[in-house]
Design an enzyme around this catalytic site. Structure first.
Site, PDB file in Angstrom:
ATOM      1  N   ASP A   1      -0.095   5.130   0.889  1.00  0.00           N
ATOM      2  CA  ASP A   1      -0.267   6.154   1.921  1.00  0.00           C
ATOM      3  C   ASP A   1      -0.289   5.545   3.313  1.00  0.00           C
ATOM      4  O   ASP A   1      -1.152   4.731   3.631  1.00  0.00           O
ATOM      5  CB  ASP A   1      -1.564   6.935   1.672  1.00  0.00           C
ATOM      6  CG  ASP A   1      -1.555   7.622   0.312  1.00  0.00           C
ATOM      7  OD1 ASP A   1      -0.646   8.433   0.072  1.00  0.00           O
ATOM      8  OD2 ASP A   1      -2.434   7.318  -0.513  1.00  0.00           O
TER       9      ASP A   1
ATOM     10  N   ASP B   1      -1.336  -0.464   6.036  1.00  0.00           N
ATOM     11  CA  ASP B   1      -1.584   0.123   7.352  1.00  0.00           C
ATOM     12  C   ASP B   1      -3.061   0.168   7.734  1.00  0.00           C
ATOM     13  O   ASP B   1      -3.384   0.612   8.827  1.00  0.00           O
ATOM     14  CB  ASP B   1      -1.000   1.549   7.419  1.00  0.00           C
ATOM     15  CG  ASP B   1      -1.722   2.529   6.498  1.00  0.00           C
ATOM     16  OD1 ASP B   1      -2.000   2.157   5.338  1.00  0.00           O
ATOM     17  OD2 ASP B   1      -1.997   3.662   6.927  1.00  0.00           O
TER      18      ASP B   1
ATOM     19  N   CYS C   1     -16.985  -0.077  -7.846  1.00  0.00           N
ATOM     20  CA  CYS C   1     -16.074  -0.782  -8.750  1.00  0.00           C
ATOM     21  C   CYS C   1     -15.567  -2.041  -8.042  1.00  0.00           C
ATOM     22  O   CYS C   1     -15.771  -2.214  -6.849  1.00  0.00           O
ATOM     23  CB  CYS C   1     -14.897   0.119  -9.118  1.00  0.00           C
ATOM     24  SG  CYS C   1     -13.878   0.554  -7.684  1.00  0.00           S
TER      25      CYS C   1
ATOM     26  N   ASP D   1       0.845  -1.182   0.000  1.00  0.00           N
ATOM     27  CA  ASP D   1       0.000   0.000   0.000  1.00  0.00           C
ATOM     28  C   ASP D   1       0.891   1.245   0.000  1.00  0.00           C
ATOM     29  O   ASP D   1       2.050   1.192   0.423  1.00  0.00           O
ATOM     30  CB  ASP D   1      -0.874  -0.037   1.262  1.00  0.00           C
ATOM     31  CG  ASP D   1      -1.634   1.240   1.479  1.00  0.00           C
ATOM     32  OD1 ASP D   1      -2.439   1.601   0.605  1.00  0.00           O
ATOM     33  OD2 ASP D   1      -1.422   1.888   2.521  1.00  0.00           O
TER      34      ASP D   1
ATOM     35  N   HIS E   1     -11.203   5.263  -8.370  1.00  0.00           N
ATOM     36  CA  HIS E   1     -12.608   5.480  -8.048  1.00  0.00           C
ATOM     37  C   HIS E   1     -12.822   5.841  -6.576  1.00  0.00           C
ATOM     38  O   HIS E   1     -12.008   5.518  -5.732  1.00  0.00           O
ATOM     39  CB  HIS E   1     -13.405   4.210  -8.360  1.00  0.00           C
ATOM     40  CG  HIS E   1     -13.141   3.664  -9.721  1.00  0.00           C
ATOM     41  ND1 HIS E   1     -12.429   2.503  -9.933  1.00  0.00           N
ATOM     42  CD2 HIS E   1     -13.466   4.140 -10.941  1.00  0.00           C
ATOM     43  CE1 HIS E   1     -12.343   2.273 -11.224  1.00  0.00           C
ATOM     44  NE2 HIS E   1     -12.953   3.247 -11.861  1.00  0.00           N
TER      45      HIS E   1
ATOM     46  N   CYS F   1      -6.531   2.171  -7.981  1.00  0.00           N
ATOM     47  CA  CYS F   1      -7.972   2.372  -8.129  1.00  0.00           C
ATOM     48  C   CYS F   1      -8.233   3.872  -8.113  1.00  0.00           C
ATOM     49  O   CYS F   1      -7.977   4.525  -7.104  1.00  0.00           O
ATOM     50  CB  CYS F   1      -8.744   1.692  -7.001  1.00  0.00           C
ATOM     51  SG  CYS F   1     -10.508   2.136  -7.036  1.00  0.00           S
TER      52      CYS F   1
ATOM     53  N   CYS G   1     -12.307  -2.700  -7.994  1.00  0.00           N
ATOM     54  CA  CYS G   1     -10.894  -2.499  -7.653  1.00  0.00           C
ATOM     55  C   CYS G   1     -10.676  -1.758  -6.339  1.00  0.00           C
ATOM     56  O   CYS G   1      -9.590  -1.834  -5.760  1.00  0.00           O
ATOM     57  CB  CYS G   1     -10.150  -1.805  -8.791  1.00  0.00           C
ATOM     58  SG  CYS G   1     -10.842  -0.254  -9.386  1.00  0.00           S
TER      59      CYS G   1
END
Length: 183
Positions: free
Chosen positions: A12, A118, A89, A10, A83, A81, A91
């Protein structure tokens, strides 16, 4: 020992930042993140970014800007993603669409892959949905994932809880890998 095919990471709150949106041109990885990427590379483990970035749909950044950012870190690929969570969606994490797309594109067995993130409600649930190993880091939203939000993702028990991305990678390499050839 597990033959790890790929590690999904991931952005952020895991690679850097605060857990909140930061434009790719302003995003700074944590001091230890580059070392974590290098260790995975040295062990021949494919690294794939996967991140929800709904600000793309608001035209606040582009997928290409994120792709370029992940390229500078040496990622093999990135699944992003664009969206909002309301777009329904496949994703947007916690839905596993990005992981499933990556598995198809890179011929991966997701049960031989690892997700490091996280957020329990997104990263851990997406990993749980496909049977991937789950490592929660205590940077970004990690502490609140384990306290005030833990009930919402209780079925997705992390395989390991790490202080940060580097500790997650070190634990993974020390406990769950066989050396692989090439990159």
């Amino acid at each position: 020992m597990m033959n790890i095919q790929a590690v999904f990471i991931d952005r952020d709150g895991t690679i850097g930042g605060t857990g909140h949106f930061i434009h790719p041109k302003d995003f700074k990885p944590y001091d230890f993140s580059q070392e974590a990427f290098q260790l995975l590379k040295e062990h021949g483990i494919k690294t794939i970014a996967f991140t929800n970035q709904h600000r793309i749909s608001r035209k606040e950044a582009s997928i290409q800007e994120f792709q370029e950012e992940f390229n500078t870190y040496g990622f093999h690929d990135a699944f992003i993603c664009p969206h909002s969570e309301n777009d329904n969606c496949n994703c947007h994490k916690p839905r596993p669409g990005m992981l499933l797309d990556a598995a198809r594109k890179h011929n991966l067995d997701l049960k031989k892959c690892v997700v490091i993130g996280d957020v329990g409600l997104t990263d851990m649930l997406a990993a749980h949905a496909v049977g991937a190993m789950k490592i929660l880091v205590l940077t970004g939203w990690g502490p609140s994932s384990l306290t005030q939000y833990r009930e919402a993702w209780k079925e997705a028990q992390p395989d390991f809880i790490a202080e940060n991305l580097l500790e997650a990678v070190q634990w993974l390499l020390n406990n769950h890998t066989k050396m692989q050839g090439g990159t």
